[in-house]
Write an enzyme that holds these catalytic residues in place. Structure first.
Site, PDB file in Angstrom:
ATOM      1  CE1 TYR A 101      -3.193   2.994   0.725  1.00 57.98           C
ATOM      2  CE2 TYR A 101      -2.272   3.093   2.938  1.00 57.98           C
ATOM      3  CZ  TYR A 101      -3.070   3.627   1.955  1.00 57.98           C
ATOM      4  OH  TYR A 101      -3.754   4.793   2.186  1.00 57.98           O
ATOM      5  CE  LYS A 147      -2.681   6.544  -2.016  1.00 57.84           C
ATOM      6  NZ  LYS A 147      -3.822   6.934  -2.892  1.00 57.84           N
TER       7      LYS A 147
END
Length: 493
Positions: A238, A242
């Protein structure tokens, strides 16, 4: 706060929001309708097959939630329905595709002509998401938003929702600093996003040749994401993806205004539209859920470390403040375009505090199980390192597992299910501990100098009340005991 204070900035504006059925986007839509019903249009990207399906999904998953009850009561159900009909346009599409795969050419042309503001809140937030899925949504999705924005005639700003934890497992004060393309947190490696895409393609081809089950494919792609993230210095897929999404936006934005919002651990609403609204099991809430139901009897966190939490409505207020400040020239954007929406610098929350709040709340308000029995909780055992946790597992659970394994070998079939359930719980506990470790054993704090500049800009515009995102006003014990835990029980349990 009168809506008229907002009018110079959002009146007559057309806003495009991706990830429209997500937690933050719902609060955002409600807030916009609440403070500025004179917004011209809200185009909302919804994953659906066609416009009819997109409208149905928006109605079912957004408008029928309790979140809109305050606005419905305030202006009346008929007036709200009319407002929705006039202002809101769900768009069937997927951020993973160029032009979001929008098939309705008339709507797409209308969007190109009319959109003034783009808010990208679409993301997959699972820490160990399949690498191909995380790459498509968090990385290529961000690039697709930028490409789309460049085809729009009147876009003033792109506001991209990221995460403060793109910083990795940092220590000390972490600055509101942008990434350069190819930068890594591991100085011994160099990141090439095209290479990462090729890694994904090659792995999928390799898997296809092995004729694996769907579950095996998923686990292989999840493991790949963690491996690539760790190699470059990020703790999970994640935060890694990102960060790559931010890199692409910052590198290719050219003269487009860009604001990157980096919230920390997002929790239930502080005040608006009412305290304690939450949806889905967030980072912290998986532990709350398991502890309250008597499944989890331990917690992670160095007693001296801080859990950086921020309510969802404050994140939304910060998003709107960034837009208003930038397009209204209320803020010198040369100071930076990265905003940490966090609490660790101005109102730190200790890991040990949350442990105490959990114990006190569920002692006073115990969960009742399906059999009608009260679940009693003890003060959770605190582990301040993975080593201490693994020692606990090996001392208390592995012997039990070995006994059950021996029972299986002796053909005691009645033990088979117990063995599998116990092993599954141990494996899950270790995996979750590894995934959440960067957040629960975090020893940094997030600088918010740029964000403080936004707060000052809102104060000068007399909008600091309606767009409050100052964490120093939160009394953590009151918030957890009377708002967040109450909301988690009501909306999640």
């Amino acid at each position: 706060m009168e809506a008229s204070n907002i009018e110079p900035f959002l009146d007559g504006k057309t806003i495009f929001i991706t990830g429209a059925t997500g937690f933050l986007a719902k609060i955002l839509v409600e807030k916009i309708l609440q403070i500025q019903p004179n917004v011209k249009k809200l185009f909302l990207l919804v994953r659906a097959a066609d416009t009819k399906s997109a409208k149905k999904r928006f109605t079912n998953e957004v408008m029928q939630t309790q979140l809109f009850s305050v606005l419905r009561e305030k202006i009346g159900a008929n007036n709200l329905n009319s407002l929705i009909e006039e202002k809101i346009f769900p768009v069937a599409g997927d951020i993973s595709f160029e032009d979001f795969g929008i098939e309705n050419s008339e709507m797409k042309d209308e969007m190109f002509r009319e959109i003034d503001i783009i808010i990208n809140s679409a993301a997959t937030t699972r820490f160990d998401e399949r690498y191909d899925i995380a790459m498509n949504i968090n990385v290529l999705g961000a690039l697709n938003v930028l490409k789309f924005a460049k085809r729009c005639e009147n876009v003033n700003i792109i506001t991209h929702v990221s995460t403060a934890y793109v910083s990795g497992e940092g220590e000390g004060v972490i600055p509101e600093k942008s990434f350069s393309l190819g930068e890594t947190l591991n100085k011994d490696t160099k990141l090439d996003i095209d290479v990462e895409r090729k890694v994904v393609e090659d792995k999928l081809k390799e898997i296809e040749a092995q004729n694996l089950t769907t579950k095996e494919v998923t686990m292989a792609m999840r493991d790949l994401g963690i491996q690539r993230a760790t190699m470059h210095g990020w703790p999970n897929t994640y935060s890694f993806t990102k960060a790559m999404g931010e890199m692409l936006l910052g590198h290719y934005k050219e003269d487009l205004q860009l604001a990157i919002i980096r919230p920390t651990i997002i929790t239930s609403t502080y005040k608006e539209p009412f305290p304690g609204w939450i949806e889905g099991v967030k980072t912290m809430d998986s532990f709350i859920l398991a502890y309250g139901k008597g499944v989890l009897k331990f917690s992670f966190g160095d007693p001296n470390s801080y859990i950086d939490a921020i309510p969802g409505d404050m994140v939304v207020n910060a998003i709107l403040a960034a837009i208003i400040a930038h397009i209204g020239n209320q803020y010198n954007s040369s100071q930076g375009f990265i905003y940490h929406i966090s609490s660790s610098r101005r109102n730190p929350l200790k890991s040990s505090d949350i442990r105490l709040f959990l114990f006190n709340y569920f002692t006073k308000n115990p969960w009742i199980n399906r059999d009608g029995k009260i679940i009693k909780v003890d003060m959770p055992t605190l582990f301040s390192s993975m080593d201490s946790f693994r020692k606990y597992i090996s001392t208390y659970y592995w012997p039990l597992l070995k006994i059950l394994e021996l029972a299986n070998l002796l053909s005691c079939r009645s033990f088979d299910k117990t063995y599998k359930d116990t092993k599954r719980k141990i494996d899950m506990a270790i995996r979750l501990a590894e995934l959440y470790k960067p957040y629960l054993l975090f020893h940094g704090s997030f600088d918010d100098a740029n964000t403080e500049g936004l707060r000052m800009a809102m104060k000068e515009c007399n909008m600091d009340d309606v767009l409050n995102f100052d964490p120093s006003c939160i009394k953590w014990e009151d918030y957890f005991m009377e708002t967040h835990l109450l909301g988690a029980v009501k909306h999640i349990f």
